[in-house]
Design a protein around this motif. Structure first.
Motif, PDB file in Angstrom:
ATOM      1  N   GLY A  20      21.781   5.409 -15.435  1.00  0.00           N
ATOM      2  CA  GLY A  20      22.474   6.059 -14.328  1.00  0.00           C
ATOM      3  C   GLY A  20      22.139   5.376 -13.016  1.00  0.00           C
ATOM      4  N   GLN A  21      22.671   5.936 -11.956  1.00  0.00           N
ATOM      5  CA  GLN A  21      22.395   5.376 -10.632  1.00  0.00           C
ATOM      6  C   GLN A  21      20.901   5.403 -10.381  1.00  0.00           C
ATOM      7  OE1 GLN A  21      24.762   7.415  -7.647  1.00  0.00           O
ATOM      8  NE2 GLN A  21      25.742   5.452  -7.251  1.00  0.00           N
ATOM      9  N   SER A  22      20.407   4.299  -9.858  1.00  0.00           N
ATOM     10  CA  SER A  22      18.959   4.206  -9.682  1.00  0.00           C
ATOM     11  C   SER A  22      18.594   3.716  -8.297  1.00  0.00           C
ATOM     12  CB  SER A  22      18.357   3.270 -10.728  1.00  0.00           C
ATOM     13  OG  SER A  22      18.871   1.969 -10.569  1.00  0.00           O
ATOM     14  N   LEU A  23      17.357   4.001  -7.937  1.00  0.00           N
ATOM     15  CA  LEU A  23      16.731   3.418  -6.756  1.00  0.00           C
ATOM     16  C   LEU A  23      15.690   2.448  -7.272  1.00  0.00           C
ATOM     17  CD1 LEU A  23      16.088   6.513  -4.470  1.00  0.00           C
ATOM     18  CD2 LEU A  23      17.945   4.865  -4.336  1.00  0.00           C
ATOM     19  N   LEU A  24      15.613   1.281  -6.648  1.00  0.00           N
ATOM     20  CA  LEU A  24      14.654   0.263  -7.050  1.00  0.00           C
ATOM     21  C   LEU A  24      13.780  -0.109  -5.867  1.00  0.00           C
ATOM     22  CD1 LEU A  24      17.165  -2.063  -8.919  1.00  0.00           C
ATOM     23  CD2 LEU A  24      15.652  -0.381  -9.955  1.00  0.00           C
ATOM     24  N   LEU A  25      12.554  -0.459  -6.170  1.00  0.00           N
ATOM     25  CA  LEU A  25      11.619  -0.914  -5.148  1.00  0.00           C
ATOM     26  C   LEU A  25      10.616  -1.817  -5.838  1.00  0.00           C
ATOM     27  CD1 LEU A  25      10.721  -0.461  -2.124  1.00  0.00           C
ATOM     28  CD2 LEU A  25       9.081   1.154  -3.044  1.00  0.00           C
ATOM     29  N   GLN A  26      10.141  -2.801  -5.103  1.00  0.00           N
ATOM     30  CA  GLN A  26       9.163  -3.721  -5.679  1.00  0.00           C
ATOM     31  C   GLN A  26       8.095  -4.035  -4.642  1.00  0.00           C
ATOM     32  OE1 GLN A  26      10.883  -7.153  -7.602  1.00  0.00           O
ATOM     33  NE2 GLN A  26       9.149  -8.410  -7.058  1.00  0.00           N
ATOM     34  N   TYR A  27       6.842  -3.993  -5.086  1.00  0.00           N
ATOM     35  CA  TYR A  27       5.727  -4.464  -4.273  1.00  0.00           C
ATOM     36  C   TYR A  27       5.327  -5.819  -4.834  1.00  0.00           C
ATOM     37  CZ  TYR A  27       5.137   0.363  -2.624  1.00  0.00           C
ATOM     38  OH  TYR A  27       5.329   1.597  -2.055  1.00  0.00           O
ATOM     39  N   THR A  28       5.268  -6.830  -3.968  1.00  0.00           N
ATOM     40  CA  THR A  28       4.840  -8.166  -4.377  1.00  0.00           C
ATOM     41  C   THR A  28       3.595  -8.511  -3.569  1.00  0.00           C
ATOM     42  OG1 THR A  28       7.119  -8.794  -4.825  1.00  0.00           O
ATOM     43  CG2 THR A  28       5.540 -10.570  -4.599  1.00  0.00           C
ATOM     44  N   TYR A  29       2.529  -8.882  -4.259  1.00  0.00           N
ATOM     45  CA  TYR A  29       1.227  -9.101  -3.645  1.00  0.00           C
ATOM     46  C   TYR A  29       0.882 -10.584  -3.612  1.00  0.00           C
ATOM     47  CZ  TYR A  29       0.885  -4.142  -4.653  1.00  0.00           C
ATOM     48  OH  TYR A  29       1.134  -2.802  -4.718  1.00  0.00           O
ATOM     49  N   THR A  30       0.226 -11.022  -2.543  1.00  0.00           N
ATOM     50  CA  THR A  30      -0.340 -12.359  -2.502  1.00  0.00           C
ATOM     51  C   THR A  30      -1.424 -12.455  -3.560  1.00  0.00           C
ATOM     52  OG1 THR A  30       0.103 -12.453  -0.138  1.00  0.00           O
ATOM     53  CG2 THR A  30      -1.444 -14.069  -1.018  1.00  0.00           C
ATOM     54  N   ILE A  86       4.574  -4.900  -8.646  1.00  0.00           N
ATOM     55  CA  ILE A  86       4.790  -3.593  -9.240  1.00  0.00           C
ATOM     56  C   ILE A  86       6.255  -3.258  -9.004  1.00  0.00           C
ATOM     57  CG2 ILE A  86       4.247  -1.133  -9.132  1.00  0.00           C
ATOM     58  CD1 ILE A  86       1.416  -1.979  -8.175  1.00  0.00           C
ATOM     59  N   LYS A  87       6.951  -2.922 -10.096  1.00  0.00           N
ATOM     60  CA  LYS A  87       8.366  -2.588 -10.003  1.00  0.00           C
ATOM     61  C   LYS A  87       8.548  -1.102 -10.265  1.00  0.00           C
ATOM     62  CE  LYS A  87      10.145  -7.098 -11.187  1.00  0.00           C
ATOM     63  NZ  LYS A  87      11.129  -7.839 -11.944  1.00  0.00           N
ATOM     64  N   ILE A  88       9.414  -0.497  -9.452  1.00  0.00           N
ATOM     65  CA  ILE A  88       9.664   0.929  -9.530  1.00  0.00           C
ATOM     66  C   ILE A  88      11.160   1.161  -9.672  1.00  0.00           C
ATOM     67  CG2 ILE A  88       9.454   3.136  -8.319  1.00  0.00           C
ATOM     68  CD1 ILE A  88       7.153   1.689  -6.689  1.00  0.00           C
ATOM     69  N   LYS A  89      11.517   2.004 -10.629  1.00  0.00           N
ATOM     70  CA  LYS A  89      12.913   2.397 -10.832  1.00  0.00           C
ATOM     71  C   LYS A  89      12.939   3.908 -10.958  1.00  0.00           C
ATOM     72  CE  LYS A  89      16.856   1.732 -13.899  1.00  0.00           C
ATOM     73  NZ  LYS A  89      17.352   1.020 -15.092  1.00  0.00           N
ATOM     74  N   VAL A  90      13.816   4.564 -10.201  1.00  0.00           N
ATOM     75  CA  VAL A  90      13.924   6.019 -10.221  1.00  0.00           C
ATOM     76  C   VAL A  90      15.388   6.395 -10.448  1.00  0.00           C
ATOM     77  CG1 VAL A  90      13.465   8.159  -8.981  1.00  0.00           C
ATOM     78  CG2 VAL A  90      12.004   6.176  -8.582  1.00  0.00           C
ATOM     79  N   VAL A  91      15.616   7.316 -11.381  1.00  0.00           N
ATOM     80  CA  VAL A  91      16.968   7.800 -11.683  1.00  0.00           C
ATOM     81  C   VAL A  91      16.982   9.321 -11.639  1.00  0.00           C
ATOM     82  CG1 VAL A  91      17.526   5.801 -13.128  1.00  0.00           C
ATOM     83  CG2 VAL A  91      16.623   7.869 -14.196  1.00  0.00           C
ATOM     84  N   THR A 120       6.914  -5.184   0.615  1.00  0.00           N
ATOM     85  CA  THR A 120       7.704  -4.147  -0.026  1.00  0.00           C
ATOM     86  C   THR A 120       9.133  -4.651  -0.018  1.00  0.00           C
ATOM     87  OG1 THR A 120       6.214  -2.460   0.850  1.00  0.00           O
ATOM     88  CG2 THR A 120       8.362  -1.722   0.056  1.00  0.00           C
ATOM     89  N   LEU A 121       9.677  -4.896  -1.201  1.00  0.00           N
ATOM     90  CA  LEU A 121      11.011  -5.474  -1.321  1.00  0.00           C
ATOM     91  C   LEU A 121      12.023  -4.405  -1.716  1.00  0.00           C
ATOM     92  CD1 LEU A 121      10.050  -8.732  -3.236  1.00  0.00           C
ATOM     93  CD2 LEU A 121      10.454  -8.460  -0.781  1.00  0.00           C
TER      94      LEU A 121
END
Length: 173
Positions: A20-30, A86-91, A120-121
């Motif tokens: 379904g429709q989702s929200l995505l967010l990603q934290y990318t660390y050095t 770290i990848k985040i997906k919320v539905v 934070t991407l």
């Protein structure tokens, strides 16, 4: 009941995909300190989905959260393969509310590591990126910078459609 993240299985259990429709967010660390996802799992333990066989949907590098009581949403939070993301997906309904809970918890964890460098991407929401498995992403600080300099819209690098910086931020915060 005790939760010891180091004793969790290394591989994810099978679970129904988040659709379904989702929200995505990603934290990318050095450089990502060991234990960020473990801390998150412990902090969010009350929302860990039970799974079909009553085996909790949690493993060393990820977790499935179920927040039907409060937001009606479900989330997948997974440490990336290269261990620096770290990848985040919320539905689900009110998915933004669950995303806010998740980002709030990560903000608290990040404060425990002074000098931690990460981005934070936020994924693009143009018509092409919304259906893509690999949407264009934008660092949230650059989006905020655009807004502060009254550059409210800009073209997506993939589709060249105009996207609004404020709308990208508002979907996750």
């Amino acid at each position: 009941t005790c939760l010891a993240p180091r004793l969790l299985p290394p591989d994810p259990p099978s679970y129904p995909p988040l659709t379904g429709q989702s929200l995505l967010l990603q934290y990318t660390y050095t450089f990502m300190p060991h234990g960020l996802v473990s801390r998150f799992i412990v902090a969010m333990h009350a929302l860990i989905e039970a799974g079909s066989t009553e085996q909790p949907l949690v493993w060393q590098s990820g977790v499935i959260l179920l927040d039907y009581a409060d937001t009606g949403a479900r989330a997948e939070v997974v440490e990336g393969f290269n261990r620096d993301e770290i990848k985040i997906k919320v539905v689900g309904p009110r998915r933004r509310d669950l995303m806010v809970k998740i980002t709030h918890e990560f903000n608290k964890i990040h404060r425990d590591f002074p000098g931690l460098k990460f981005e934070t991407l936020v994924p693009c929401n143009c018509s092409e990126c919304v259906v893509s498995d690999t949407p264009e992403t934008y660092p949230i600080e650059r989006l905020r910078s655009r807004i502060s300099k009254t550059q409210y819209t800009f073209p997506c690098e993939a589709s060249y459609e105009t996207v609004a910086a404020r709308r990208l931020i508002d979907t996750i915060m």
